[in-house]
Design an enzyme around this catalytic site. Structure first.
Site, mmCIF file in Angstrom:
data_model
loop_
_atom_site.group_PDB
_atom_site.id
_atom_site.type_symbol
_atom_site.label_atom_id
_atom_site.label_comp_id
_atom_site.label_asym_id
_atom_site.label_seq_id
_atom_site.Cartn_x
_atom_site.Cartn_y
_atom_site.Cartn_z
ATOM 1 N N ASP A 1 -11.110 2.272 4.224
ATOM 2 C CA ASP A 1 -11.431 0.883 3.941
ATOM 3 C C ASP A 1 -13.043 0.671 3.838
ATOM 4 O O ASP A 1 -13.367 -0.645 3.459
ATOM 5 C CB ASP A 1 -10.936 0.091 5.217
ATOM 6 C CG ASP A 1 -9.574 -0.553 4.683
ATOM 7 O OD1 ASP A 1 -9.343 -0.695 3.463
ATOM 8 O OD2 ASP A 1 -8.775 -1.006 5.861
ATOM 9 N N LYS B 1 0.868 -1.369 -0.049
ATOM 10 C CA LYS B 1 -0.054 -0.129 -0.023
ATOM 11 C C LYS B 1 0.884 1.298 0.026
ATOM 12 O O LYS B 1 0.593 2.170 -0.762
ATOM 13 C CB LYS B 1 -1.045 0.050 1.140
ATOM 14 C CG LYS B 1 -1.961 -1.130 1.072
ATOM 15 C CD LYS B 1 -3.003 -1.338 2.406
ATOM 16 C CE LYS B 1 -3.765 -2.258 2.110
ATOM 17 N NZ LYS B 1 -4.386 -3.003 3.230
ATOM 18 N N GLN C 1 -4.663 -2.314 9.621
ATOM 19 C CA GLN C 1 -4.808 -3.427 9.113
ATOM 20 C C GLN C 1 -5.285 -4.603 9.834
ATOM 21 O O GLN C 1 -4.884 -4.650 10.756
ATOM 22 C CB GLN C 1 -3.217 -3.854 8.581
ATOM 23 C CG GLN C 1 -3.047 -4.860 7.753
ATOM 24 C CD GLN C 1 -3.292 -5.002 6.317
ATOM 25 O OE1 GLN C 1 -3.348 -3.789 5.737
ATOM 26 N NE2 GLN C 1 -4.027 -5.738 5.908
#
Ligand code: NAD
Length: 292
Positions: free
Chosen positions: A119, A52, A96
């Site tokens: 997200d 990322k 994450q």
């Protein structure tokens, strides 16, 4: 059979995103900024976060990674999320997943400022997405939708079967594909571990999505001739013949299934790169909104 090359599609999309980022920087005098929190040393999580960071660099965005100890307390992690929520230099924030077992993932997700939740996991964004309102859409479903669109695969009136009802893949994808309008209008069946006669249900599908995390689960006898097959699964399997000592396996028995398909995604190189593109798009969207 056509291979749905997510890597190539993602590279093409990165060029467009880089152009938009450059324009945004011209207007705002700073780069869009994605912050990521990673807890512990899970090798897959560390790799995802590194990818990322690289993606951000490639399109001209800033990124910062907060690597926290696996032993961090719930309160410590919440404090870190709150600090980044309040940081005016941060546009998008992700934590994450999965988190170590002692941490309450849902509480952490709900601590993220919905306007930075790139997200798309916060209930506010999930709810808005379900209602068809502007929102951050979870990256994997959005990436699958973009991949179908990139290859001009029609969805209207199609039978779509999704295996897996997780909050981050199956459920939001079912919503996206059944919404009214372009990229939607599918008749969706959402399957799970309790679905009766799964193979029979799968054989109905014009578009069949495997998102259950069981390597090589989807066999040829579960696939209608000419179906579009999307393999979301990524499982690390030990393989001493590779340099890393593992290889990535999808949920689809690719060799057996591919000859029956009109289109199919590979693993790796299918859904994964498209997921990463969605995160970049959401971060840019977050930056644009904050500047309005
Ligand atoms: P999850 O474990 O949260 O959910 C799995 C789902 O599969 C559950 O709803 C369960 O009911 C269903 N399931 C399990 N066994 C089943 C069976 N035998 N028959 C039918 N349904 C069954 O998984 P997740 O987070 O949605 O991830 C699924 C897979 O996708 C994993 O391999 C994950 O690594 C991968 N993934 C890939 C990406 C990507 O970018 N490519 C992103 C997210 C997840």
């Amino acid at each position: 059979m056509v291979l749905l090359d997510g890597k190539a599609a993602a590279e093409a999309m990165k060029k467009d995103i880089a152009g938009e980022v450059a324009r945004w920087i011209g207007e705002c005098g700073r780069k869009p900024h994605l912050a990521a929190i990673v807890v512990g040393q899970d090798p897959a999580s560390l790799t995802y976060v590194r990818n990322k960071e690289n993606d951000c660099r490639q399109v001209g965005m800033d990124s910062s990674v907060y690597r926290l100890s696996a032993n961090i307390s719930q309160e410590g992690l919440i404090e870190c999320v709150r600090t980044l929520n309040e940081d005016p230099a941060v546009d998008g924030l992700i934590v994450q997943l999965p988190l170590p077992g002692h941490l309450n993932e849902q509480e952490i997700i709900e601590t993220i400022d919905p306007s930075k939740d790139v997200d798309g996991f916060h209930p506010v964004n999930v709810g808005r997405m379900v209602l068809g309102l502007p929102s951050f859409v979870s990256a994997t479903p959005a990436g699958i939708s973009d991949l179908l669109d990139y290859y001009r695969i029609p969805t209207r009136g199609k039978e779509c079967v999704i295996i897996g009802r997780s909050n981050i893949v199956g459920k939001p994808l079912a919503n996206l594909l059944s919404r009214k309008g372009p990229g939607g209008d599918c008749t969706v069946t959402l399957c799970h571990s309790q679905t009766a006669d799964l193979a029979k249900v799968c054989r109905r599908a014009d578009i069949l999505v495997a998102a259950l995390g069981r390597p090589l689960f989807l066999k040829a006898n579960m696939v209608k001739e000419g179906a579009v097959v999307i393999d979301v699964g990524i499982t690390r399997i030990e393989d001493k013949s590779t340099k890393s000592g593992f290889r990535l396996a999808g949920d689809v028995d690719f060799e057996a299934v591919a000859p029956r398909c009109s289109y199919i995604t590979p693993v790796p190189g299918g859904v994964g790169p498209m997921t990463r593109i969605s995160l970049l798009k959401n971060t840019l969207q977050a930056a644009l909104k904050r500047n309005q």
